[in-house]
Design an enzyme around this catalytic site. Sequence first.
Site, PDB file in Angstrom:
ATOM      1  N   ASP A  12      -2.207  15.725 -49.750  1.00  0.00           N
ATOM      2  CA  ASP A  12      -0.994  14.647 -49.027  1.00  0.00           C
ATOM      3  C   ASP A  12      -1.692  14.566 -48.024  1.00  0.00           C
ATOM      4  O   ASP A  12      -3.177  14.412 -47.254  1.00  0.00           O
ATOM      5  CB  ASP A  12      -0.254  15.839 -49.128  1.00  0.00           C
TER       6      ASP A  12
ATOM      7  N   ASP B 178       0.362  13.715 -44.783  1.00  0.00           N
ATOM      8  CA  ASP B 178       0.908  13.486 -43.021  1.00  0.00           C
ATOM      9  C   ASP B 178       1.428  15.004 -42.849  1.00  0.00           C
ATOM     10  O   ASP B 178       1.696  15.641 -44.291  1.00  0.00           O
ATOM     11  CB  ASP B 178       2.324  12.757 -43.177  1.00  0.00           C
TER      12      ASP B 178
ATOM     13  N   ASP C 157       1.740  20.772 -47.620  1.00  0.00           N
ATOM     14  CA  ASP C 157       2.342  21.036 -45.829  1.00  0.00           C
ATOM     15  C   ASP C 157       4.735  21.011 -46.578  1.00  0.00           C
ATOM     16  O   ASP C 157       4.588  21.815 -45.778  1.00  0.00           O
ATOM     17  CB  ASP C 157       2.451  19.963 -45.127  1.00  0.00           C
TER      18      ASP C 157
END
Length: 252
Positions: free
Chosen positions: A27, A29, A203
Amino acid sequence: MPSHAGAAALLLPSPPVVADGIALFLDMDGVLAPMAPTPDAVVPTVRRTAALKAVEARLSGRVAIVSGRTIAEIDRISDHALMSGSGVHGLERRLKDGSIERKTADAGVAQALEAFEEFAADRPGVIVEDKGVSVGLHYRQAPDQAGAAQDLAAALQAETGLTSQPGHMVLELKTPGADKGTAVTAFMQEAPFKGAVPVMLGDDLTDEYGFEAAAALGGYGVLVGPERETAARYRLDDVDAVLTWLEAVAKA
Protein backbone atom coordinates in the site's frame (compact mmCIF):
# COMPACT_ATOMS: atom_id res chain seq x y z
CA MET A 1 -15.77 -5.41 5.06
CA PRO A 2 -14.30 -8.90 5.42
CA SER A 3 -14.22 -10.64 8.77
CA HIS A 4 -10.89 -10.40 10.55
CA ALA A 5 -9.02 -13.37 11.94
CA GLY A 6 -6.68 -11.59 14.33
CA ALA A 7 -7.39 -9.82 17.59
CA ALA A 8 -6.23 -6.52 19.03
CA ALA A 9 -4.98 -8.28 22.16
CA LEU A 10 -2.51 -10.39 20.20
CA LEU A 11 0.99 -9.00 19.74
CA LEU A 12 1.85 -9.57 16.12
CA PRO A 13 5.55 -10.24 15.45
CA SER A 14 7.66 -8.51 12.81
CA PRO A 15 7.67 -10.26 9.41
CA PRO A 16 10.64 -12.46 8.57
CA VAL A 17 13.35 -10.98 6.36
CA VAL A 18 13.24 -13.35 3.40
CA ALA A 19 13.51 -12.76 -0.32
CA ASP A 20 13.50 -16.12 -2.07
CA GLY A 21 10.03 -17.10 -3.22
CA ILE A 22 8.00 -14.13 -2.04
CA ALA A 23 6.04 -11.49 -3.95
CA LEU A 24 5.38 -8.10 -2.35
CA PHE A 25 2.21 -6.02 -2.56
CA LEU A 26 2.57 -2.63 -0.92
CA ASP A 27 0.00 0.00 0.00
CA MET A 28 1.12 3.62 -0.42
CA ASP A 29 -0.28 6.01 2.21
CA GLY A 30 0.55 4.96 5.75
CA VAL A 31 2.85 2.20 4.49
CA LEU A 32 5.35 3.54 1.95
CA ALA A 33 4.58 7.20 2.67
CA PRO A 34 3.41 9.00 5.81
CA MET A 35 -0.11 10.39 5.98
CA ALA A 36 -0.32 14.05 4.94
CA PRO A 37 -2.90 16.86 5.26
CA THR A 38 -3.71 16.74 1.54
CA PRO A 39 -3.21 14.05 -1.14
CA ASP A 40 -0.73 16.13 -3.15
CA ALA A 41 1.41 16.88 -0.08
CA VAL A 42 2.96 13.40 -0.35
CA VAL A 43 6.07 13.64 -2.52
CA PRO A 44 8.87 11.31 -3.70
CA THR A 45 11.83 10.63 -1.41
CA VAL A 46 15.26 9.34 -2.31
CA ARG A 47 15.13 6.58 0.29
CA ARG A 48 11.72 5.24 -0.77
CA THR A 49 12.61 5.22 -4.45
CA ALA A 50 15.91 3.45 -3.81
CA ALA A 51 14.31 0.85 -1.53
CA LEU A 52 11.61 0.03 -4.09
CA LYS A 53 14.11 -0.31 -6.95
CA ALA A 54 16.41 -2.49 -4.85
CA VAL A 55 13.73 -4.86 -3.63
CA GLU A 56 12.20 -5.17 -7.10
CA ALA A 57 15.59 -6.15 -8.48
CA ARG A 58 16.13 -8.68 -5.68
CA LEU A 59 12.69 -10.25 -6.22
CA SER A 60 13.02 -10.38 -10.02
CA GLY A 61 10.14 -7.97 -10.51
CA ARG A 62 7.72 -9.51 -8.01
CA VAL A 63 6.73 -6.19 -6.40
CA ALA A 64 3.60 -4.11 -6.96
CA ILE A 65 2.10 -1.08 -5.25
CA VAL A 66 -1.60 -1.70 -4.51
CA SER A 67 -3.18 1.58 -3.46
CA GLY A 68 -6.34 3.61 -3.30
CA ARG A 69 -4.53 6.28 -5.30
CA THR A 70 -4.58 6.33 -9.09
CA ILE A 71 -1.71 4.76 -11.00
CA ALA A 72 -0.65 8.26 -12.04
CA GLU A 73 -0.36 9.26 -8.38
CA ILE A 74 1.45 6.02 -7.53
CA ASP A 75 4.00 6.83 -10.23
CA ARG A 76 4.41 10.42 -9.02
CA ILE A 77 5.04 9.48 -5.39
CA SER A 78 7.21 6.42 -6.14
CA ASP A 79 9.16 8.33 -8.81
CA HIS A 80 8.26 5.59 -11.32
CA ALA A 81 10.27 3.04 -9.33
CA LEU A 82 8.03 0.06 -10.22
CA MET A 83 6.24 -1.16 -13.32
CA SER A 84 3.50 -3.29 -11.72
CA GLY A 85 0.81 -1.48 -9.78
CA SER A 86 -2.87 -1.29 -9.01
CA GLY A 87 -4.76 1.92 -8.32
CA VAL A 88 -8.16 3.02 -7.02
CA HIS A 89 -8.67 -0.11 -4.92
CA GLY A 90 -8.20 -2.54 -7.79
CA LEU A 91 -10.13 -0.58 -10.43
CA GLU A 92 -6.88 0.17 -12.31
CA ARG A 93 -4.08 -2.35 -12.82
CA ARG A 94 -0.84 -2.01 -14.81
CA LEU A 95 0.87 -5.14 -16.00
CA LYS A 96 4.58 -5.79 -16.48
CA ASP A 97 4.30 -4.95 -20.18
CA GLY A 98 3.01 -1.47 -19.32
CA SER A 99 -0.57 -2.02 -20.43
CA ILE A 100 -3.30 -0.79 -18.07
CA GLU A 101 -6.56 -2.55 -17.30
CA ARG A 102 -9.20 -0.07 -16.12
CA LYS A 103 -12.82 -0.65 -15.15
CA THR A 104 -15.46 1.53 -16.83
CA ALA A 105 -16.73 4.19 -14.45
CA ASP A 106 -20.19 3.63 -13.03
CA ALA A 107 -22.67 6.37 -13.96
CA GLY A 108 -23.15 7.12 -10.27
CA VAL A 109 -19.58 8.43 -9.95
CA ALA A 110 -20.49 11.66 -11.81
CA GLN A 111 -23.49 12.15 -9.50
CA ALA A 112 -21.34 11.63 -6.42
CA LEU A 113 -18.68 14.01 -7.74
CA GLU A 114 -21.24 16.76 -8.24
CA ALA A 115 -22.68 16.25 -4.75
CA PHE A 116 -19.24 16.17 -3.11
CA GLU A 117 -18.15 19.35 -4.89
CA GLU A 118 -21.33 21.12 -3.77
CA PHE A 119 -20.70 19.93 -0.21
CA ALA A 120 -17.08 21.15 -0.23
CA ALA A 121 -17.83 24.51 -1.81
CA ASP A 122 -18.72 26.25 1.45
CA ARG A 123 -16.70 24.09 3.84
CA PRO A 124 -13.05 25.22 4.03
CA GLY A 125 -10.61 22.34 4.38
CA VAL A 126 -12.85 19.77 2.72
CA ILE A 127 -11.21 18.43 -0.46
CA VAL A 128 -12.78 16.49 -3.32
CA GLU A 129 -10.57 14.04 -5.23
CA ASP A 130 -11.82 12.93 -8.65
CA LYS A 131 -10.27 9.60 -9.68
CA GLY A 132 -12.46 8.97 -12.70
CA VAL A 133 -13.77 5.60 -11.55
CA SER A 134 -14.29 6.86 -8.00
CA VAL A 135 -14.49 10.08 -6.02
CA GLY A 136 -13.13 10.85 -2.56
CA LEU A 137 -14.19 13.39 0.06
CA HIS A 138 -11.28 14.33 2.35
CA TYR A 139 -12.00 16.07 5.66
CA ARG A 140 -8.65 15.73 7.45
CA GLN A 141 -8.38 19.52 7.59
CA ALA A 142 -12.02 19.91 8.65
CA PRO A 143 -12.64 17.15 11.22
CA ASP A 144 -15.79 18.90 12.45
CA GLN A 145 -17.38 17.98 9.12
CA ALA A 146 -16.96 14.22 9.66
CA GLY A 147 -20.57 13.56 10.62
CA ALA A 148 -22.07 15.56 7.76
CA ALA A 149 -19.62 14.01 5.28
CA GLN A 150 -20.49 10.50 6.45
CA ASP A 151 -24.23 11.20 6.19
CA LEU A 152 -23.82 12.52 2.65
CA ALA A 153 -21.69 9.57 1.53
CA ALA A 154 -24.15 7.08 3.03
CA ALA A 155 -27.09 8.72 1.27
CA LEU A 156 -25.26 8.80 -2.06
CA GLN A 157 -24.14 5.19 -1.72
CA ALA A 158 -27.74 4.08 -1.13
CA GLU A 159 -28.97 6.13 -4.08
CA THR A 160 -26.28 5.26 -6.63
CA GLY A 161 -25.26 1.72 -5.67
CA LEU A 162 -21.60 2.72 -5.61
CA THR A 163 -19.28 0.92 -3.22
CA SER A 164 -18.45 2.85 -0.06
CA GLN A 165 -14.74 2.84 0.79
CA PRO A 166 -13.92 4.69 4.04
CA GLY A 167 -10.30 5.50 4.85
CA HIS A 168 -8.22 7.78 7.06
CA MET A 169 -10.37 10.94 7.27
CA VAL A 170 -11.67 10.29 3.75
CA LEU A 171 -14.86 8.82 2.35
CA GLU A 172 -14.70 7.33 -1.12
CA LEU A 173 -17.48 6.14 -3.39
CA LYS A 174 -16.23 3.89 -6.16
CA THR A 175 -17.31 1.81 -9.09
CA PRO A 176 -18.20 -1.68 -7.77
CA GLY A 177 -16.42 -4.87 -8.71
CA ALA A 178 -12.85 -4.66 -7.44
CA ASP A 179 -10.78 -4.21 -4.30
CA LYS A 180 -7.18 -4.68 -3.20
CA GLY A 181 -7.79 -8.39 -2.74
CA THR A 182 -8.95 -8.86 -6.33
CA ALA A 183 -5.85 -6.94 -7.48
CA VAL A 184 -3.50 -9.21 -5.50
CA THR A 185 -5.29 -12.31 -6.81
CA ALA A 186 -5.05 -11.11 -10.41
CA PHE A 187 -1.33 -10.37 -10.15
CA MET A 188 -0.71 -13.79 -8.63
CA GLN A 189 -2.11 -15.47 -11.74
CA GLU A 190 0.52 -13.87 -13.97
CA ALA A 191 4.28 -13.78 -14.42
CA PRO A 192 6.46 -12.91 -12.60
CA PHE A 193 4.21 -13.29 -9.54
CA LYS A 194 2.73 -16.70 -10.33
CA GLY A 195 4.00 -19.43 -8.02
CA ALA A 196 5.37 -17.03 -5.39
CA VAL A 197 4.22 -16.53 -1.80
CA PRO A 198 2.19 -13.28 -1.65
CA VAL A 199 2.96 -10.79 1.12
CA MET A 200 0.66 -7.76 1.48
CA LEU A 201 1.66 -4.71 3.54
CA GLY A 202 -1.16 -2.35 4.52
CA ASP A 203 -2.39 -0.10 7.29
CA ASP A 204 -6.15 0.41 7.12
CA LEU A 205 -9.41 -1.48 6.60
CA THR A 206 -9.16 -1.33 2.80
CA ASP A 207 -6.01 -3.45 3.07
CA GLU A 208 -7.83 -6.27 4.87
CA TYR A 209 -9.03 -7.51 1.48
CA GLY A 210 -5.38 -7.76 0.43
CA PHE A 211 -4.41 -9.54 3.67
CA GLU A 212 -7.15 -12.10 3.19
CA ALA A 213 -6.32 -12.66 -0.49
CA ALA A 214 -2.64 -13.18 0.36
CA ALA A 215 -3.55 -15.68 3.09
CA ALA A 216 -5.90 -17.56 0.77
CA LEU A 217 -3.03 -17.93 -1.70
CA GLY A 218 -0.60 -19.29 0.88
CA GLY A 219 0.95 -16.01 1.96
CA TYR A 220 0.28 -13.46 4.67
CA GLY A 221 -0.47 -9.87 5.53
CA VAL A 222 1.68 -7.36 7.41
CA LEU A 223 -0.20 -4.68 9.34
CA VAL A 224 1.57 -1.32 9.52
CA GLY A 225 0.72 0.79 12.56
CA PRO A 226 -0.90 0.12 15.95
CA GLU A 227 -2.26 -3.27 16.94
CA ARG A 228 -5.92 -3.83 16.03
CA GLU A 229 -8.21 -6.62 14.91
CA THR A 230 -6.82 -7.80 11.59
CA ALA A 231 -6.33 -10.69 9.20
CA ALA A 232 -2.60 -9.87 9.04
CA ARG A 233 -0.10 -12.30 10.57
CA TYR A 234 2.74 -9.83 11.20
CA ARG A 235 3.14 -6.13 12.03
CA LEU A 236 5.54 -3.22 11.51
CA ASP A 237 5.36 0.01 13.49
CA ASP A 238 5.41 2.70 10.81
CA VAL A 239 6.67 3.88 7.43
CA ASP A 240 10.28 4.02 8.62
CA ALA A 241 10.04 0.40 9.82
CA VAL A 242 8.60 -0.61 6.44
CA LEU A 243 11.46 1.00 4.52
CA THR A 244 14.02 -0.58 6.86
CA TRP A 245 12.39 -3.99 6.31
CA LEU A 246 12.32 -3.53 2.52
CA GLU A 247 16.00 -2.60 2.55
CA ALA A 248 16.76 -5.74 4.53
CA VAL A 249 14.74 -7.92 2.12
CA ALA A 250 16.66 -6.40 -0.80
CA LYS A 251 19.90 -7.55 0.81
CA ALA A 252 18.65 -10.95 2.01
